[in-house]
Design a protein around this motif. Structure first.
Motif, PDB file in Angstrom:
ATOM      1  N   HIS A  48      24.713  11.185  -2.516  1.00 36.77           N
ATOM      2  CA  HIS A  48      24.639  12.264  -3.491  1.00 36.77           C
ATOM      3  C   HIS A  48      25.817  13.220  -3.298  1.00 36.77           C
ATOM      4  CE1 HIS A  48      23.167  14.739  -0.204  1.00 36.77           C
ATOM      5  NE2 HIS A  48      22.071  14.014  -0.078  1.00 36.77           N
ATOM      6  N   VAL A  49      25.855  14.259  -4.104  1.00 34.03           N
ATOM      7  CA  VAL A  49      26.992  15.189  -4.078  1.00 34.03           C
ATOM      8  C   VAL A  49      27.167  15.802  -2.693  1.00 34.03           C
ATOM      9  CG1 VAL A  49      27.907  17.343  -5.025  1.00 34.03           C
ATOM     10  CG2 VAL A  49      26.811  15.696  -6.545  1.00 34.03           C
ATOM     11  N   GLY A  50      26.063  16.128  -2.033  1.00 39.20           N
ATOM     12  CA  GLY A  50      26.163  16.701  -0.692  1.00 39.20           C
ATOM     13  C   GLY A  50      26.805  15.756   0.298  1.00 39.20           C
ATOM     14  N   HIS A  51      26.537  14.451   0.160  1.00 43.29           N
ATOM     15  CA  HIS A  51      27.118  13.466   1.066  1.00 43.29           C
ATOM     16  C   HIS A  51      28.640  13.411   0.950  1.00 43.29           C
ATOM     17  CE1 HIS A  51      23.077  11.114   1.138  1.00 43.29           C
ATOM     18  NE2 HIS A  51      23.213  11.799   2.251  1.00 43.29           N
ATOM     19  N   VAL A  52      29.140  13.429  -0.286  1.00 42.26           N
ATOM     20  CA  VAL A  52      30.563  13.169  -0.466  1.00 42.26           C
ATOM     21  C   VAL A  52      31.427  14.387  -0.164  1.00 42.26           C
ATOM     22  CG1 VAL A  52      30.091  11.392  -2.188  1.00 42.26           C
ATOM     23  CG2 VAL A  52      30.577  13.731  -2.947  1.00 42.26           C
ATOM     24  N   ARG A  53      30.816  15.560   0.024  1.00 45.54           N
ATOM     25  CA  ARG A  53      31.636  16.735   0.300  1.00 45.54           C
ATOM     26  C   ARG A  53      32.456  16.561   1.572  1.00 45.54           C
ATOM     27  NH1 ARG A  53      30.413  23.202   1.448  1.00 45.54           N
ATOM     28  NH2 ARG A  53      32.562  23.777   1.046  1.00 45.54           N
ATOM     29  N   SER A  54      31.820  16.080   2.635  1.00 46.32           N
ATOM     30  CA  SER A  54      32.544  15.901   3.887  1.00 46.32           C
ATOM     31  C   SER A  54      33.708  14.944   3.703  1.00 46.32           C
ATOM     32  CB  SER A  54      31.596  15.382   4.970  1.00 46.32           C
ATOM     33  OG  SER A  54      32.277  15.209   6.193  1.00 46.32           O
ATOM     34  N   ALA A  55      33.470  13.846   2.974  1.00 52.30           N
ATOM     35  CA  ALA A  55      34.533  12.864   2.763  1.00 52.30           C
ATOM     36  C   ALA A  55      35.710  13.480   2.021  1.00 52.30           C
ATOM     37  CB  ALA A  55      33.982  11.661   1.998  1.00 52.30           C
ATOM     38  N   VAL A  56      35.431  14.290   0.995  1.00 52.43           N
ATOM     39  CA  VAL A  56      36.500  14.931   0.232  1.00 52.43           C
ATOM     40  C   VAL A  56      37.250  15.946   1.098  1.00 52.43           C
ATOM     41  CG1 VAL A  56      37.024  16.481  -1.693  1.00 52.43           C
ATOM     42  CG2 VAL A  56      35.434  14.580  -2.017  1.00 52.43           C
ATOM     43  N   ASN A  57      36.510  16.783   1.828  1.00 50.41           N
ATOM     44  CA  ASN A  57      37.150  17.813   2.659  1.00 50.41           C
ATOM     45  C   ASN A  57      38.103  17.204   3.675  1.00 50.41           C
ATOM     46  OD1 ASN A  57      34.180  19.934   2.741  1.00 50.41           O
ATOM     47  ND2 ASN A  57      35.880  19.924   1.311  1.00 50.41           N
ATOM     48  N   PHE A  58      37.667  16.154   4.350  1.00 53.46           N
ATOM     49  CA  PHE A  58      38.532  15.573   5.379  1.00 53.46           C
ATOM     50  C   PHE A  58      39.603  14.671   4.778  1.00 53.46           C
ATOM     51  CE2 PHE A  58      34.941  17.014   7.927  1.00 53.46           C
ATOM     52  CZ  PHE A  58      35.645  17.739   8.886  1.00 53.46           C
ATOM     53  N   ASP A  59      39.385  14.201   3.563  1.00 50.89           N
ATOM     54  CA  ASP A  59      40.445  13.510   2.841  1.00 50.89           C
ATOM     55  C   ASP A  59      41.576  14.479   2.524  1.00 50.89           C
ATOM     56  OD1 ASP A  59      41.401  11.078   1.381  1.00 50.89           O
ATOM     57  OD2 ASP A  59      41.172  12.373  -0.378  1.00 50.89           O
ATOM     58  N   VAL A  60      41.228  15.710   2.152  1.00 52.19           N
ATOM     59  CA  VAL A  60      42.250  16.734   1.906  1.00 52.19           C
ATOM     60  C   VAL A  60      43.015  17.048   3.191  1.00 52.19           C
ATOM     61  CG1 VAL A  60      42.624  19.162   1.306  1.00 52.19           C
ATOM     62  CG2 VAL A  60      41.090  17.749  -0.081  1.00 52.19           C
ATOM     63  N   LEU A  61      42.311  17.161   4.315  1.00 52.27           N
ATOM     64  CA  LEU A  61      42.985  17.383   5.599  1.00 52.27           C
ATOM     65  C   LEU A  61      43.971  16.252   5.884  1.00 52.27           C
ATOM     66  CD1 LEU A  61      43.383  18.701   8.406  1.00 52.27           C
ATOM     67  CD2 LEU A  61      41.371  17.396   9.175  1.00 52.27           C
ATOM     68  N   ARG A  62      43.517  15.046   5.694  1.00 52.22           N
ATOM     69  CA  ARG A  62      44.385  13.890   5.942  1.00 52.22           C
ATOM     70  C   ARG A  62      45.619  13.925   5.045  1.00 52.22           C
ATOM     71  NH1 ARG A  62      42.474   7.691   4.668  1.00 52.22           N
ATOM     72  NH2 ARG A  62      44.362   6.597   5.379  1.00 52.22           N
ATOM     73  N   ARG A  63      45.406  14.193   3.747  1.00 54.88           N
ATOM     74  CA  ARG A  63      46.524  14.223   2.810  1.00 54.88           C
ATOM     75  C   ARG A  63      47.511  15.349   3.159  1.00 54.88           C
ATOM     76  NH1 ARG A  63      45.564  11.652  -2.407  1.00 54.88           N
ATOM     77  NH2 ARG A  63      43.538  10.601  -2.469  1.00 54.88           N
ATOM     78  N   TRP A  64      46.972  16.504   3.604  1.00 53.84           N
ATOM     79  CA  TRP A  64      47.870  17.610   3.937  1.00 53.84           C
ATOM     80  C   TRP A  64      48.686  17.298   5.180  1.00 53.84           C
ATOM     81  CZ3 TRP A  64      50.721  20.947   2.006  1.00 53.84           C
ATOM     82  CH2 TRP A  64      51.252  22.008   2.736  1.00 53.84           C
TER      83      TRP A  64
END
Length: 473
Positions: A38-54
């Motif tokens: 659900h939406v709550g699950h994917v938040r962590s994935a998105v947040n750390f994807d942004v860290l990785r991309r940065w």
């Protein structure tokens, strides 16, 4: 400019200093694949994807590990309740997770280890802890092995708790424990209650790994005994990450240098979860907004801030992102490659380097969009502004020109998805009516008709659900 991170372990904002120049190793605790994401699950994935991309945009060579927990009490219980093998539940829900993360353009990890594929490494780590006097086989013959929290004086350092103030670990029968806070490293096979497929041979008898030891073993396997950043949801700080830290350091490893935790997405003030019945499954949300709009909604909030979910806020975020796209359309959408941090606006870089300050970074994007619109209104070229906006969006995984957002790709076309879903739902209703009338021939014919279109139908206790078959249209 140096990246500053709010380290959960020290409670301080610290300058990021990698263990090896030009390289960064990140381990993020992934999901236990026992239900649809659900939406709550994917938040962590998105947040750390942004860290990785940065970090990548800043010039680092990033090794990014995100694990999958595919054996667990909840998975076994779900399989038992549905009369299906536990590994079928884990496999199908793992595929659902992959589809959800693809839909919001989360990059695949460098490696995505699963717990069941690393039992030898887990047993090796348990053996080291037993040898060092920090773990013991239960004396009750259960086959359990526990970490002895009293043997490690630093236990509680991550969350700054004293052992005597902690709640008992509720992961196994306490009768085999020396202390109620001792946690399971290995769970002996319960022959009368668990399938034989859920047990692996070990020096302590057949059984399966405890939850915490899995991540310690997999992190060491792919990143070594010392790595840069460990991340996950704030709900994992205790007991999961506290226990990871204790057992890894007790085994002689340095483990993580920095600890980062993203906050929850809540509904009515409570953590979004299946157990609360307030989860919002990704396919359902993507009937309302596109994947890129959902990602923008998540990215626009700071990773450490709690977000109270509402469809109104989601719609507002989608409208805000469409305003960015409208400007890019009018400006001609110049093609940009992978963004380099040195080529980004200074205000954007400052925001990202300030503990991944995505709200301020998004504000910079909107400031430039407004400036670009003024240029266009004055009959001037806004190509340079559009290129700058695209470079910033690229860092956040929000570049509309990214092939991942193509129809049939990451996001797909929300309207097309909704139309297909409506058509399949209608056929499934016809099939359910035929089954209720015991018209099995008609029900089977409808199922075959759906299958011929490359669609798999699964009958679940909540009703039939569908997904595209591998290679389906």
């Amino acid at each position: 400019m140096t990246l500053r991170l709010h380290d959960t372990a020290t409670r301080d904002v610290r300058d990021f200093v990698p263990l090896e120049a030009g390289r960064a190793g990140i381990y993020v605790c992934g999901l236990t694949v026992q239900s649809e994401p659900h939406v709550g699950h994917v938040r962590s994935a998105v947040n750390f994807d942004v860290l990785r991309r940065w970090l990548t945009a800043s010039g680092y060579d990033v090794t990014f590990i995100r694990n999958v927990t595919d054996i667990d009490d909840k998975i076994l219980a779900k399989g038992e309740a549905q009369g299906r093998p536990w590994f079928e539940i884990a496999y199908l829900m793992g595929r659902e997770l992959d589809r959800a993360l693809d839909a919001i353009n989360v990059l695949p990890p460098t490696y995505e280890p699963a717990a069941t594929g690393h039992v030898p490494e887990i047993l090796e780590l348990i053996g080291q802890l037993v040898t060092r006097g920090h773990a013991y086989p239960a004396a009750d013959g259960s086959g359990d092995v526990y970490f002895d929290v009293r043997s490690w004086p630093a236990y509680g350092e991550l969350t700054r708790q004293k052992v005597d103030d902690m709640e008992p670990a509720e992961d196994a029968d306490p009768r085999g424990k020396r202390d109620p806070r001792d946690f399971a490293l290995w769970k002996g096979w319960k022959k009368a209650l668990e399938p034989e497929t859920a047990a692996w041979p070990s020096p302590y008898g057949p059984g399966r790994p405890g939850w915490h030891i899995e991540c310690s073993a997999m992190a060491a396997r792919y990143l070594g005994p010392a790595f840069d950043i460990h991340g996950g949801g704030v709900d994992l700080r205790f007991p999961h990450h506290e226990n990871e830290l204790a057992q890894s350091r007790a085994a002689g490893q340095q483990f993580a240098s920095y600890w980062l935790h993203n906050a929850w997405i809540t509904t009515a003030g409570e953590k979004m979860s299946k157990s609360l019945g307030n989860s919002l499954l990704i396919p359902q949300v993507l009937k309302r907004v596109r994947g890129i709009e959902l990602r923008y909604y998540v990215v626009a909030a700071h990773y450490r801030s709690h977000v109270e979910f509402s469809f109104e806020a989601l719609d507002d975020a989608a409208a805000a992102f469409r305003r960015i796209e409208s400007f890019l359309d009018r400006a001609g959408r110049p093609v940009v490659g992978q963004a380099e941090a040195s080529g980004l606006p200074e205000a954007f870089a400052d925001a990202m380097n300030d503990d991944l300050g995505t709200p301020a970074a998004v504000a910079v994007i909107h400031d430039q969009v407004r400036d670009g619109n003024r240029r266009l209104a004055a009959g001037e070229s806004a190509e340079a502004t559009a290129a700058s906006v695209l470079a910033m969006l690229d860092v956040l995984g929000l570049d509309p020109a990214d092939p991942a957002w193509a129809v049939g790709g990451a996001s797909g076309d929300a309207k097309l998805s909704a139309a297909v879903d409506a058509l399949v739902a209608g056929l499934l209703e016809e099939r359910s009516a035929a089954r209720a009338d015991k018209d099995w021939a008609r029900a089977d014919a409808i199922r075959d008709r759906i299958a011929a279109a490359g669609i798999l139908v699964e009958d679940t206790p909540e009703g039939p659900s569908w997904s595209l078959a591998e290679g389906g249209a």
